[in-house]
Design an enzyme around this catalytic site. Structure first.
Site: not given
Ligand code: GLU
Length: 427
Positions: A112, A152
């Site tokens: 992340k 996100d």
């Molecule tokens: N931000 C989204 C999550 O927390 C998607 C992450 C992604 O697609 O890599 O799952």
């Protein structure tokens, strides 16, 4: 490990994730060393991002990328722009991605990233400059085979397009697979925008079925009407559910007979927020959370249901559209009170599932129809739900009969343990 360690331990969200790891560890037979390894991220990157603002001042923002684990495949996870972003928060969300991807059976690890910034006060020019500089700082660490960012909270397909362009310029050739959640015109997948919300709806449907109920006619309250909540509203409404309450940062609306979603979307084109939508009464965020509904979907930020308001919850099912919307105390209390709490790593997995589809479409230069994306998404969400549901029956503890959080974490950990053993990482 590195100096960031103390920062992690000071983060509530990080400690919450460790807590659910420990809890699952007590219920399953798992190698202790695997748990110890998973408690700390593999790599944490902190960068300074100088941006020349529109008034010529230079402001320096803090940026982070935490790569938690890549036993199952390349690191994968979103980029968050929010004033509350910290190393601890990003590390917690990175580890949730590891468990989410493991549970969903994807060949991906967990990561992340984030920038401590309120994107709503920056101009578009400033946001682009921030994103491009952040991408340059991260470019040695990301790439289609290494680490693949996605949107996100506070970021979107435009942010991903800037990241893709900056990374490609630096590599000297176009690398569309470096990010997911980008516009369809430059290699994005059809159905990615609605994927997280649609996944939440599929999970709500499956959970209702365990009570011999169907989504059609079920009452739903949605907290947060952004990238996730809005699509929960659209998709659930299309399948016959009754959306009785919605809230966003400016306030909430309520209509016990159901809110007309397509009218609301039209209204929001002009008014941006749900507030004052005709034929609804105003409702506060706290009032929305305590409504007597079939399904409550918290789709905004973390820790919105906590020790102080958990006693007011009257929903039968909570589907976590956001990451970490319930504190561990709230989750345990509600589970004990027979509320079916469907945890984030299962409930909001639709986003990363379609990110995975996008990534393989980019690698293969072959694109799928929206229907194909939706069918495949439904299959993965349904299978993952079944796995967790069946696992939850094996606990058979009277008070915690359906502890879906513990079960989801356990399923995720057992797959990871197996992979770590096979790779010789679990001694
Ligand atoms: N931000 C989204 C999550 O927390 C998607 C992450 C992604 O697609 O890599 O799952």
């Amino acid at each position: 490990m590195y100096e960031a360690n103390d920062e992690l331990l000071r983060s509530h969200l990080y400690m919450n994730v460790i807590n659910s790891l420990e809890k699952a560890g007590e219920h399953i037979t798992i190698n202790r060393n695997v748990l110890e390894r998973l408690k700390k991220p593999r790599r944490a990157i902190r960068v300074s991002i100088p941006v020349r603002m529109d008034d010529e001042r230079v402001e320096v923002f803090n940026g982070y990328r935490v790569q938690h684990n890549h036993t199952l495949g390349p690191f994968k996870g979103g980029i968050r722009y929010h004033a509350s972003v910290s190393m601890g928060e990003v590390a917690a969300l990175a580890s949730l991605m590891t468990y989410k991807n493991s549970l969903l059976n994807l060949p991906l690890g967990g990561a992340k990233g984030g920038v401590q910034v309120d994107p709503s006060v920056l101009s578009k020019v400033e946001l682009e400059a921030l994103t491009r500089r952040f991408t340059s700082e991260l470019s040695p660490f990301i790439g289609p085979d290494k680490d693949i960012p996605a949107p996100d909270v506070g970021t979107d397909s435009e942010t991903m397009a800037w990241m893709l362009d900056t990374f490609s310029l630096e590599s000297g050739f176009s690398q569309t697979g470096v990010v997911t959640g980008k516009p369809v015109e430059i290699g994005g997948s059809r159905g990615r925008d609605s994927a997280t919300g649609l996944g939440v709806v599929y999970i709500a449907e499956k959970t209702l079925e365990t009570m011999d109920r169907s989504l059609s006619g079920a009452s739903i309250a949605i907290q947060g009407f952004g990238k996730v909540g809005m699509h929960v509203g659209i998709e659930a409404h299309a399948l016959g559910a009754k959306i009785v309450a919605i809230s966003d940062v400016k306030g909430g609306i309520y209509n016990p007979n159901g809110i007309h979603i397509s009218e609301l979307l039209r209204y929001m084109k002009k008014n941006k927020f749900v507030k004052d939508f005709p034929e609804t009464t105003p409702i506060s965020n706290e009032e929305l959370l305590s409504l007597d509904v079939d399904v409550l979907c918290p789709c905004a930020l973390d820790a919105v249901i906590h020790e102080k308001n958990m006693h007011n919850i009257r929903a039968k099912i909570i589907v976590e559209g956001a990451n970490g919307p319930l504190t561990p105390e709230a989750s345990e209390h509600l589970t004990r009170s027979n509320v079916l709490v469907v945890p984030d790593i299962l409930a909001n997995g639709g986003g990363v599932v379609v990110s995975y589809f996008e990534w393989i479409q980019d690698i293969g230069w072959l694109f799928w129809s929206e229907q194909e994306v939706r069918n495949r998404l439904k299959e993965i969400m349904t299978n993952s739900f079944k796995k967790v549901w069946n696992f939850s029956r094996t606990y058979q503890s009277k008070e915690n009969k359906y502890n879906l959080r513990l079960s989801a974490m356990s399923v995720a950990l057992l797959r990871l343990e197996k992979a770590m053993k096979l790779r010789g990482q679990a001694w």
